[in-house]
Structures are given as C-alpha cells and as structure tokens.
Design a protein around this motif. Sequence first.
Motif, PDB file in Angstrom:
ATOM      1  N   ARG A  32     -36.314 -16.042   4.255  1.00  0.00           N
ATOM      2  CA  ARG A  32     -35.502 -15.131   5.406  1.00  0.00           C
ATOM      3  C   ARG A  32     -36.297 -16.236   6.601  1.00  0.00           C
ATOM      4  O   ARG A  32     -35.345 -15.984   7.785  1.00  0.00           O
ATOM      5  CB  ARG A  32     -36.091 -14.275   5.334  1.00  0.00           C
ATOM      6  CG  ARG A  32     -35.362 -11.971   5.121  1.00  0.00           C
ATOM      7  CD  ARG A  32     -35.593 -11.474   5.567  1.00  0.00           C
ATOM      8  NE  ARG A  32     -35.719 -10.844   3.895  1.00  0.00           N
ATOM      9  CZ  ARG A  32     -34.456  -9.823   4.087  1.00  0.00           C
ATOM     10  NH1 ARG A  32     -33.512 -10.630   4.268  1.00  0.00           N
ATOM     11  NH2 ARG A  32     -34.152  -8.616   2.875  1.00  0.00           N
ATOM     12  N   ALA A  33     -36.687 -16.812   6.802  1.00  0.00           N
ATOM     13  CA  ALA A  33     -37.638 -17.754   7.950  1.00  0.00           C
ATOM     14  C   ALA A  33     -36.722 -18.827   8.682  1.00  0.00           C
ATOM     15  O   ALA A  33     -36.724 -19.267   9.241  1.00  0.00           O
ATOM     16  CB  ALA A  33     -39.317 -17.664   7.482  1.00  0.00           C
ATOM     17  N   ALA A  34     -36.448 -19.270   6.870  1.00  0.00           N
ATOM     18  CA  ALA A  34     -35.385 -20.660   7.580  1.00  0.00           C
ATOM     19  C   ALA A  34     -34.077 -20.684   7.514  1.00  0.00           C
ATOM     20  O   ALA A  34     -34.010 -19.856   6.830  1.00  0.00           O
ATOM     21  CB  ALA A  34     -36.410 -21.861   6.906  1.00  0.00           C
ATOM     22  N   PRO A  35     -33.635 -21.613   7.817  1.00  0.00           N
ATOM     23  CA  PRO A  35     -32.360 -21.782   7.321  1.00  0.00           C
ATOM     24  C   PRO A  35     -32.049 -22.038   5.756  1.00  0.00           C
ATOM     25  O   PRO A  35     -33.048 -23.021   4.922  1.00  0.00           O
ATOM     26  CB  PRO A  35     -31.919 -23.661   8.109  1.00  0.00           C
ATOM     27  CG  PRO A  35     -33.334 -23.626   9.248  1.00  0.00           C
ATOM     28  CD  PRO A  35     -33.767 -22.538   8.735  1.00  0.00           C
ATOM     29  N   LEU A  36     -30.560 -21.111   5.376  1.00  0.00           N
ATOM     30  CA  LEU A  36     -30.711 -21.535   4.406  1.00  0.00           C
ATOM     31  C   LEU A  36     -29.026 -21.044   3.883  1.00  0.00           C
ATOM     32  O   LEU A  36     -28.032 -20.412   4.113  1.00  0.00           O
ATOM     33  CB  LEU A  36     -30.832 -19.845   3.671  1.00  0.00           C
ATOM     34  CG  LEU A  36     -30.455 -19.573   2.163  1.00  0.00           C
ATOM     35  CD1 LEU A  36     -30.963 -20.438   1.106  1.00  0.00           C
ATOM     36  CD2 LEU A  36     -30.957 -18.130   1.772  1.00  0.00           C
ATOM     37  N   ASN A  92     -27.594 -18.976   6.174  1.00  0.00           N
ATOM     38  CA  ASN A  92     -27.851 -18.084   6.910  1.00  0.00           C
ATOM     39  C   ASN A  92     -27.557 -18.527   7.929  1.00  0.00           C
ATOM     40  O   ASN A  92     -26.831 -19.356   8.574  1.00  0.00           O
ATOM     41  CB  ASN A  92     -29.027 -17.863   6.390  1.00  0.00           C
ATOM     42  CG  ASN A  92     -29.590 -18.840   6.649  1.00  0.00           C
ATOM     43  OD1 ASN A  92     -29.543 -19.257   7.571  1.00  0.00           O
ATOM     44  ND2 ASN A  92     -31.283 -18.216   6.523  1.00  0.00           N
ATOM     45  N   TYR A  93     -27.748 -17.247   9.001  1.00  0.00           N
ATOM     46  CA  TYR A  93     -27.499 -17.114  10.241  1.00  0.00           C
ATOM     47  C   TYR A  93     -28.235 -18.510  12.095  1.00  0.00           C
ATOM     48  O   TYR A  93     -28.409 -18.726  12.267  1.00  0.00           O
ATOM     49  CB  TYR A  93     -27.811 -16.104  11.647  1.00  0.00           C
ATOM     50  CG  TYR A  93     -26.382 -15.168  11.725  1.00  0.00           C
ATOM     51  CD1 TYR A  93     -26.288 -14.421   9.770  1.00  0.00           C
ATOM     52  CD2 TYR A  93     -25.637 -14.838  12.093  1.00  0.00           C
ATOM     53  CE1 TYR A  93     -24.668 -13.774   9.793  1.00  0.00           C
ATOM     54  CE2 TYR A  93     -23.980 -14.215  12.130  1.00  0.00           C
ATOM     55  CZ  TYR A  93     -24.295 -13.960  10.630  1.00  0.00           C
ATOM     56  OH  TYR A  93     -22.828 -13.094  10.960  1.00  0.00           O
ATOM     57  N   ALA A  94     -29.666 -18.155  10.783  1.00  0.00           N
ATOM     58  CA  ALA A  94     -30.767 -19.618  11.158  1.00  0.00           C
ATOM     59  C   ALA A  94     -29.913 -21.112  11.366  1.00  0.00           C
ATOM     60  O   ALA A  94     -29.602 -22.475  11.589  1.00  0.00           O
ATOM     61  CB  ALA A  94     -32.404 -19.214  10.375  1.00  0.00           C
ATOM     62  N   ALA A  95     -28.899 -21.130  10.032  1.00  0.00           N
ATOM     63  CA  ALA A  95     -28.747 -22.497   9.628  1.00  0.00           C
ATOM     64  C   ALA A  95     -26.828 -22.886  10.116  1.00  0.00           C
ATOM     65  O   ALA A  95     -26.690 -24.056  10.747  1.00  0.00           O
ATOM     66  CB  ALA A  95     -28.105 -22.835   8.094  1.00  0.00           C
ATOM     67  N   ARG A  96     -26.315 -21.024  10.239  1.00  0.00           N
ATOM     68  CA  ARG A  96     -25.230 -21.706  10.887  1.00  0.00           C
ATOM     69  C   ARG A  96     -25.704 -21.700  13.008  1.00  0.00           C
ATOM     70  O   ARG A  96     -24.983 -22.256  13.787  1.00  0.00           O
ATOM     71  CB  ARG A  96     -24.799 -20.206  11.842  1.00  0.00           C
ATOM     72  CG  ARG A  96     -23.815 -19.687  10.198  1.00  0.00           C
ATOM     73  CD  ARG A  96     -23.475 -18.195   9.780  1.00  0.00           C
ATOM     74  NE  ARG A  96     -23.106 -17.503   8.832  1.00  0.00           N
ATOM     75  CZ  ARG A  96     -22.220 -16.564   8.239  1.00  0.00           C
ATOM     76  NH1 ARG A  96     -21.837 -16.374   9.438  1.00  0.00           N
ATOM     77  NH2 ARG A  96     -22.050 -16.866   7.033  1.00  0.00           N
ATOM     78  N   SER A  97     -26.340 -21.491  13.493  1.00  0.00           N
ATOM     79  CA  SER A  97     -27.284 -22.062  14.767  1.00  0.00           C
ATOM     80  C   SER A  97     -27.193 -23.102  14.988  1.00  0.00           C
ATOM     81  O   SER A  97     -26.914 -24.124  15.768  1.00  0.00           O
ATOM     82  CB  SER A  97     -28.290 -21.621  15.491  1.00  0.00           C
ATOM     83  OG  SER A  97     -29.746 -21.794  14.699  1.00  0.00           O
ATOM     84  N   HIS A  98     -27.726 -24.123  13.730  1.00  0.00           N
ATOM     85  CA  HIS A  98     -27.373 -25.755  13.235  1.00  0.00           C
ATOM     86  C   HIS A  98     -25.703 -26.341  13.179  1.00  0.00           C
ATOM     87  O   HIS A  98     -25.708 -27.235  13.076  1.00  0.00           O
ATOM     88  CB  HIS A  98     -28.511 -26.039  12.596  1.00  0.00           C
ATOM     89  CG  HIS A  98     -30.098 -26.101  12.996  1.00  0.00           C
ATOM     90  ND1 HIS A  98     -30.537 -26.825  13.234  1.00  0.00           N
ATOM     91  CD2 HIS A  98     -30.584 -24.894  12.410  1.00  0.00           C
ATOM     92  CE1 HIS A  98     -31.688 -26.693  13.819  1.00  0.00           C
ATOM     93  NE2 HIS A  98     -31.687 -25.673  12.841  1.00  0.00           N
TER      94      HIS A  98
END
Length: 363
Positions: free
Chosen positions: A26-30, A49-55
Amino acid sequence: MGRIVLHADFDHFYAQCEEVRNPLLRAAPLVVCVFSGRGGDSGAVATANYAARSHGVGSGMAINLARRRLKGVPEARFLPVDFAFYEGVSARAMGILRGHADTFEYVGRDEAYMDVTQRASGDYGTARHLAQQVKNDVRSALSLTCSVGVSPNRLVSKIASAHQKPDGLTVVEPGDLEGFLGPLGVRKVPGLGKRAEEALVAAGIHTVADARARSVFALSEILGRRMGTYLHNASRGIDDEPVAERGPNVQYSKIATLERDSTDAGFLAGAIPRLCAGVHESLAADSRTFRSVGVLIVQSDMASRSRSVTLRNATSSLGEMERAATSLLLEALGSQEVPVRRLGVRVSDLGDAGGQSSMDDYA
Ligand code: DGT
Ligand code: CA
Ligand code: CA
C-alpha cells in the motif's frame, strides 16, 4: 416515486486486490502489468495505484514507459496480473453489493448498478446512508474502497461515481442534474470517445452545458443522429434505461422496446419468440443449459416488474424457454392497465451442456 440508482466502481481495482493480498504494498507506487510473454518488459499496464498514478502511470501504457516514469522511485513495485485472484475478490465484492439492491446489475469485474428505489423509499437522504453503508461493508469485509454515485438514473450515477475518486460518494438529486453536469467536459459522458470530443471541441462545444445550449439537430450534424440525440438527452441528465437484474455469467437475457406501447396480451406475447431466439443464440454459442426462466415487464411509466419460474430439469430447449416465458408473461400481465413499453426474457441457473447438442436444442 422517482427512481434512485447507485453505481459502484472499485478504485484501482487490480492494484487494490494486490494490496489486500499484501498490505505492505500500500505504501508505495504499484503497477499491475500484462506482460506479453515476448520477454523483458514488453506488454502493457493494466492498472496502477494512486501513488503510481501521481507519477503519470496509467492503464494501457507500455510497461517500459511506466518504468521510466518511476525510475527515481526505487520502492515502486511491478507485478504480473493474476486474473483468477481478482475474480475471487470480485465475486465476494459483488455479493455484498447485491445484498444492498432491490435490483442488481453486474457490469464488469469491478462495477455494478443497484436500483434502490424501494428500500430508500424514494428518499435521497436515505439513499446516501445506504451508499455509505455499502462502502462501509466492502471496507470492513474485504478492506476495499469503492466510489459510489447516486442519482435518478444509470447515466448520471456512472458519471457521479467517477466524480470523486478514490473512495468517493457523490449524490446528485433530481433538481441538481443540470447543475452537476453543466461544468463537466463532454468527454465525461460515457460513450463519447476521443473522436467525438474532438469534433465537439472543433464546433466550440467543450462542456456539457455547451452541448445543452445547442439543438438536437446541431448536435446530430456534428456526431450523427444517434449520438447527437444521445448527447442531447445526456446533457439534460435524461436516461430511462432500467437497471436489469444481471450477474457475472449467471444469466443470459434479451430486452427490447416494443413497436408500440400496449396492454394487449396477444400483441405482447407475440414479442416473446424473438426475445427467446436472441437469448437462445448466446446460450447455444456458449453450450449452456438453463433451469430458470424469467420475464421482465417495463411499463410506459417506467415501473417494472419481473416473474420467474424454475423448471423441473435443466434444458437447452428453445421451445421450453418460449413456453415458460409466454405463460409467465400472461400470468404477470393479468389485467394490464398501464401500457407496456419494454419486455425482457432471461434464463439463469445455468449448467454446462458439455458440448453435446441434443435433439431437444431446436425443439
Ligand atoms: P479507477 O476505477 O479509476 O480507480 O481504476 P481502475 O483500475 O479500477 O480502472 P477501471 O475501473 O477502468 O478498470 C477496472 C480494471 O480493469 C482495472 O483495475 C484493470 C482493468 N483495466 C482497465 N483498463 C485496462 C487496460 O487498458 N488494459 C488492461 N489490460 N486492463 C485494464
Ligand atoms: Ca474501477
Ligand atoms: Ca470499472
């Protein structure tokens, strides 16, 4: 009583399934990938996931490009798709959603429509609570988040569920339809693709409100008559399509609008063979048998009801389907006062015909 329809869509679904299986992710881009099997990183991103989408990583992108976008993020993870696992999570999630609906319509692995008019007594405050309850239940049972849209119809609820992602809840009451839709870009209207958007923008139509300001003729000139009429209605939040009971591969159905609205049982029964033939065609193509037959009746005032019957034995017979559907229809009609606009036939309790075609098939 006006209708109330929910649309639920799970957030970054495949990635969330992976996070449920391994919460450390959960913590990192997936990034969940469909590797093409041609070696290396050839293939496409299914979702992120949303962390990866922000990149800047998203569905459909080449895996190589996603790698480049996440180069400076060593903790980013790339996993292969595991459809069988997602299928299992989906089945449990859909089971929970189904329990909250008067009528449940499965759309795909991660989304469904729910007609909740009866259980919310037509009240939007109650419907909002219900939607929150749906979200709470999937979160506590499966640790999944979903976004939910609530409105008088499928079209607006679908747009509303995408409005505040992730973990969103957007309620659009009947009086707010035009206000909600107006500022949205035309591309937010389901069914309008990139080419339609380009044609509209070239004509100076950027938002749904812009589209609403044009006549149906003007829109038809740009998009063709079918899409033009669709957008004309959509821009006003108009959509009469009923939520039709449907599960994942658990039934086959066919629904059609009649040539004219009618209360005449003979005329209505005349539509049954054509509907059954349509259902039977898909059923036969998949070599499936059925044991339950149902009919759906939609009146001109949009009220709908359905009847079904379970047969003594599984069958793949078109004749049996027609007989059951016709007698259900006549039984359900009784003395029909409001004209009927649409009729549907569905079969469920499916089994495997095992590739054997019996003489019965075309009886
Ligand atoms: P969301 O709803 O925006 O939070 O994100 P998703 O990932 O749930 O997107 P959605 O609802 O459009 O699609 C559901 C699942 O379908 C998604 O998790 C992966 C799969 N999917 C979507 N787009 C693609 C694609 O372009 N290629 C492949 N292979 N799978 C896709
Ligand atoms: Ca989704
Ligand atoms: Ca979806």
